[in-house]
Design a protein around this motif. Structure first.
Motif, PDB file in Angstrom:
ATOM      1  N   ALA A   1       2.674  -1.613  15.904  1.00 36.48           N
ATOM      2  CA  ALA A   1       3.805  -1.752  14.987  1.00 36.48           C
ATOM      3  C   ALA A   1       3.334  -2.274  13.637  1.00 36.48           C
ATOM      4  N   ASN A   2       2.421  -3.227  13.650  1.00 34.62           N
ATOM      5  CA  ASN A   2       1.883  -3.750  12.388  1.00 34.62           C
ATOM      6  C   ASN A   2       1.146  -2.657  11.616  1.00 34.62           C
ATOM      7  N   GLU A   3       0.415  -1.807  12.339  1.00 34.18           N
ATOM      8  CA  GLU A   3      -0.334  -0.735  11.684  1.00 34.18           C
ATOM      9  C   GLU A   3       0.604   0.307  11.084  1.00 34.18           C
ATOM     10  N   VAL A   4       1.636   0.675  11.847  1.00 34.24           N
ATOM     11  CA  VAL A   4       2.605   1.649  11.337  1.00 34.24           C
ATOM     12  C   VAL A   4       3.335   1.094  10.118  1.00 34.24           C
ATOM     13  N   ALA A   5       3.752  -0.163  10.202  1.00 35.66           N
ATOM     14  CA  ALA A   5       4.472  -0.780   9.090  1.00 35.66           C
ATOM     15  C   ALA A   5       3.599  -0.845   7.838  1.00 35.66           C
ATOM     16  N   GLU A   6       2.322  -1.190   8.014  1.00 36.96           N
ATOM     17  CA  GLU A   6       1.416  -1.263   6.865  1.00 36.96           C
ATOM     18  C   GLU A   6       1.204   0.117   6.256  1.00 36.96           C
ATOM     19  N   THR A   7       1.028   1.123   7.105  1.00 34.00           N
ATOM     20  CA  THR A   7       0.864   2.492   6.611  1.00 34.00           C
ATOM     21  C   THR A   7       2.091   2.935   5.830  1.00 34.00           C
ATOM     22  N   PHE A   8       3.270   2.634   6.371  1.00 33.36           N
ATOM     23  CA  PHE A   8       4.515   3.017   5.719  1.00 33.36           C
ATOM     24  C   PHE A   8       4.668   2.332   4.364  1.00 33.36           C
ATOM     25  N   GLN A   9       4.337   1.060   4.285  1.00 26.49           N
ATOM     26  CA  GLN A   9       4.508   0.298   3.054  1.00 26.49           C
ATOM     27  C   GLN A   9       3.547   0.745   1.952  1.00 26.49           C
ATOM     28  N   ASN A  10       2.340   1.211   2.358  1.00 23.31           N
ATOM     29  CA  ASN A  10       1.308   1.506   1.366  1.00 23.31           C
ATOM     30  C   ASN A  10       1.039   2.988   1.170  1.00 23.31           C
ATOM     31  N   HIS A  11       1.865   3.856   1.758  1.00 23.25           N
ATOM     32  CA  HIS A  11       1.518   5.276   1.735  1.00 23.25           C
ATOM     33  C   HIS A  11       1.502   5.859   0.333  1.00 23.25           C
ATOM     34  N   ASP A  12       2.358   5.367  -0.564  1.00 24.27           N
ATOM     35  CA  ASP A  12       2.396   5.921  -1.920  1.00 24.27           C
ATOM     36  C   ASP A  12       1.084   5.683  -2.657  1.00 24.27           C
ATOM     37  N   ARG A  13       0.435   4.557  -2.388  1.00 21.50           N
ATOM     38  CA  ARG A  13      -0.789   4.228  -3.110  1.00 21.50           C
ATOM     39  C   ARG A  13      -2.032   4.830  -2.474  1.00 21.50           C
ATOM     40  N   TYR A  14      -2.081   4.831  -1.130  1.00 18.40           N
ATOM     41  CA  TYR A  14      -3.341   5.148  -0.466  1.00 18.40           C
ATOM     42  C   TYR A  14      -3.364   6.498   0.249  1.00 18.40           C
ATOM     43  N   LEU A  15      -2.198   7.022   0.579  1.00 16.90           N
ATOM     44  CA  LEU A  15      -2.178   8.222   1.416  1.00 16.90           C
ATOM     45  C   LEU A  15      -1.272   9.285   0.799  1.00 16.90           C
ATOM     46  N   PRO A  16      -1.808  10.109  -0.089  1.00 17.76           N
ATOM     47  CA  PRO A  16      -0.974  11.129  -0.719  1.00 17.76           C
ATOM     48  C   PRO A  16      -0.523  12.196   0.271  1.00 17.76           C
ATOM     49  N   GLY A  17       0.527  12.905  -0.101  1.00 14.17           N
ATOM     50  CA  GLY A  17       1.026  13.996   0.738  1.00 14.17           C
ATOM     51  C   GLY A  17       1.544  13.493   2.066  1.00 14.17           C
ATOM     52  N   ASP A  18       1.274  14.271   3.120  1.00  8.00           N
ATOM     53  CA  ASP A  18       1.791  13.884   4.433  1.00  8.00           C
ATOM     54  C   ASP A  18       0.732  13.221   5.305  1.00  8.00           C
ATOM     55  N   ASN A  19      -0.409  12.825   4.712  1.00  7.11           N
ATOM     56  CA  ASN A  19      -1.458  12.178   5.499  1.00  7.11           C
ATOM     57  C   ASN A  19      -0.957  10.904   6.170  1.00  7.11           C
ATOM     58  N   TRP A  20      -0.100  10.171   5.470  1.00  7.09           N
ATOM     59  CA  TRP A  20       0.396   8.909   6.018  1.00  7.09           C
ATOM     60  C   TRP A  20       1.233   9.131   7.272  1.00  7.09           C
ATOM     61  N   LEU A  21       1.906  10.292   7.312  1.00  9.75           N
ATOM     62  CA  LEU A  21       2.741  10.591   8.472  1.00  9.75           C
ATOM     63  C   LEU A  21       1.887  10.803   9.714  1.00  9.75           C
ATOM     64  N   ARG A  22       0.798  11.556   9.542  1.00 10.11           N
ATOM     65  CA  ARG A  22      -0.095  11.784  10.676  1.00 10.11           C
ATOM     66  C   ARG A  22      -0.781  10.488  11.095  1.00 10.11           C
ATOM     67  N   LYS A  23      -1.165   9.675  10.115  1.00 12.31           N
ATOM     68  CA  LYS A  23      -1.825   8.404  10.413  1.00 12.31           C
ATOM     69  C   LYS A  23      -0.866   7.465  11.147  1.00 12.31           C
ATOM     70  N   ALA A  24       0.382   7.442  10.715  1.00 19.62           N
ATOM     71  CA  ALA A  24       1.353   6.542  11.342  1.00 19.62           C
ATOM     72  C   ALA A  24       1.637   6.942  12.781  1.00 19.62           C
ATOM     73  N   ALA A  25       1.677   8.254  13.055  1.00 19.26           N
ATOM     74  CA  ALA A  25       2.017   8.726  14.403  1.00 19.26           C
ATOM     75  C   ALA A  25       0.861   8.578  15.374  1.00 19.26           C
ATOM     76  N   GLY A  26      -0.362   8.574  14.866  1.00 19.72           N
ATOM     77  CA  GLY A  26      -1.545   8.588  15.714  1.00 19.72           C
ATOM     78  C   GLY A  26      -1.593   7.528  16.790  1.00 19.72           C
ATOM     79  N   PRO A  27      -1.422   6.243  16.441  1.00 24.50           N
ATOM     80  CA  PRO A  27      -1.575   5.190  17.456  1.00 24.50           C
ATOM     81  C   PRO A  27      -0.523   5.225  18.566  1.00 24.50           C
ATOM     82  N   LEU A  28       0.589   5.931  18.353  1.00 22.77           N
ATOM     83  CA  LEU A  28       1.711   5.861  19.290  1.00 22.77           C
ATOM     84  C   LEU A  28       1.613   6.875  20.431  1.00 22.77           C
ATOM     85  N   LYS A  29       0.834   7.916  20.242  1.00 20.39           N
ATOM     86  CA  LYS A  29       0.825   9.015  21.198  1.00 20.39           C
ATOM     87  C   LYS A  29       0.355   8.560  22.578  1.00 20.39           C
TER      88      LYS A  29
END
Length: 344
Positions: free
Chosen positions: A106-134
């Motif tokens: 949850a901490n990782e997803v929240a951090e990815t969501f909060q910082n996606h505009d700066r560090y993860l352009p396009g839809d990369n943040w979406l794939r990164k956020a979903a990864g740990p949950l599968k």
């Protein structure tokens, strides 16, 4: 690390019941025993017995919690319609391990969501956020801890809102099939599955049900279309949506009602209950002019599954039929249902 588990839920529930009876017996005995020990003072024999009694109560209590977690998890892995021994590989070896992993994810997803505009352009943040949950959300303890760790209902809705706004822009009347497929493979998919896992096993508080009254329609229909939510929650969503004011764009294709009907096609018991117990809302759905050619065949599937012979309880199915007949609506395939083998 997970483990391969085999368990008979029916037998496990019986064991839980017996342990609860044992706890109650111990609880009823302890006050009188403690008073007798105090009164006897140094003359009391067998002082070690009271420690054993306390350990027994604690053992029963811990075992009940562990068994309940195991039953809930195995029933997410295997169809609950199956009887007898159920087997599956758990993603975690214990409930405590599941909760700990959920907090980290949850901490990782929240951090990815909060910082996606700066560090993860396009839809990369979406794939990164979903990864740990599968592969993990099937564990209901993990799922509940994950949802809590993300910040509760408001943060949960925001994650869906962000995905829809960036990946399905303009589809505020519900996700179309191609977008729904992409949502299933991205962050909304495991989040919807986590919600189903936690909610079906009674691990969510009332604030998650209050969410239905405030969440946007497209978020709610995406949630119920992506994962098999409980009939109670699905009907709660339907009743709320079908009582909302008409959409501001009445001629645009309505995919929200299509996705609601899609969820009902997969859950005929819930649809039968809606038809039988909520004729007003059912009438709105049955008479809906969605301007969407995909809606009618999907609604027809849902009606067939809910009204065919043997579906659900006989009395409930008959009441559902009365609602459909009284609707005076030209429903897709309804004549075949009335005159054919699907009559109640």
């Amino acid at each position: 690390m997970g483990e391969f588990v085999g368990i008979d839920p029916r037998g496990a529930y019986e064991l839980i019941r017996r342990m609860e009876a044992g706890k109650q017996a111990l609880t009823g005995t302890r006050p009188g025993l403690d008073a007798a020990i105090v009164e006897a003072g140094e003359d009391w024999a067998g002082r070690q017995g009271t420690a054993a009694m306390h350990r027994t109560w604690a053992f029963y209590d811990e075992s009940q919690q562990d068994l309940k977690w195991r039953i809930d998890t195995i029933e997410q892995l295997v169809s609950v319609r199956e009887k007898g021994m159920l087997t599956g590989t758990f993603p975690f070896g214990s409930e405590a391990e599941a909760v700990s992993a959920a907090v980290n994810d949850a901490n990782e997803v929240a951090e990815t969501f909060q910082n996606h505009d700066r560090y993860l352009p396009g839809d990369n943040w979406l794939r990164k956020a979903a990864g740990p949950l599968k592969g993990k959300v099937v564990d209901p303890a993990y799922a509940a801890a994950l949802l809590a760790g993300l910040g509760g209902p408001e943060a949960f809705v925001k994650l869906f809102r962000e995905w829809i706004d960036t990946q399905a822009a303009g589809q505020h009347r519900g996700l179309q099939p191609e977008a729904l497929e992409r949502a299933a493979a991205s962050t909304p998919g495991p989040l919807a599955a986590a919600f189903a896992s936690a909610e079906r096993t009674g691990r969510l508080g009332g604030e998650w049900y209050d969410m239905v009254a405030t969440a946007p329609a497209d978020v709610l229909t995406t949630l119920v279309a992506l994962a098999g939510q409980s009939g109670t929650f699905l009907n709660r969503v339907a009743i709320d949506l079908l009582n909302r004011p008409p959409d501001a764009e009445p001629t645009a294709p309505d995919w929200n009602l299509h996705n609601l009907a899609k969820a009902y096609a997969a859950n005929p018991d819930a649809f039968q209950q809606l038809l039988a117990e909520h004729p007003k809302e059912s009438g709105v759905l049955l008479a809906a002019d969605t301007h969407n050619p995909a809606f009618e065949p999907t609604l027809a599937d849902a009606l067939h599954n809910a009204l065919k012979p043997g579906a659900g309880a006989d009395g409930l199915r008959e009441r559902a039929w009365f609602t459909v007949i009284r609707s005076n609506t030209e429903l897709p395939g309804i004549e075949a249902l009335k005159t054919g083998s699907a009559r109640p």
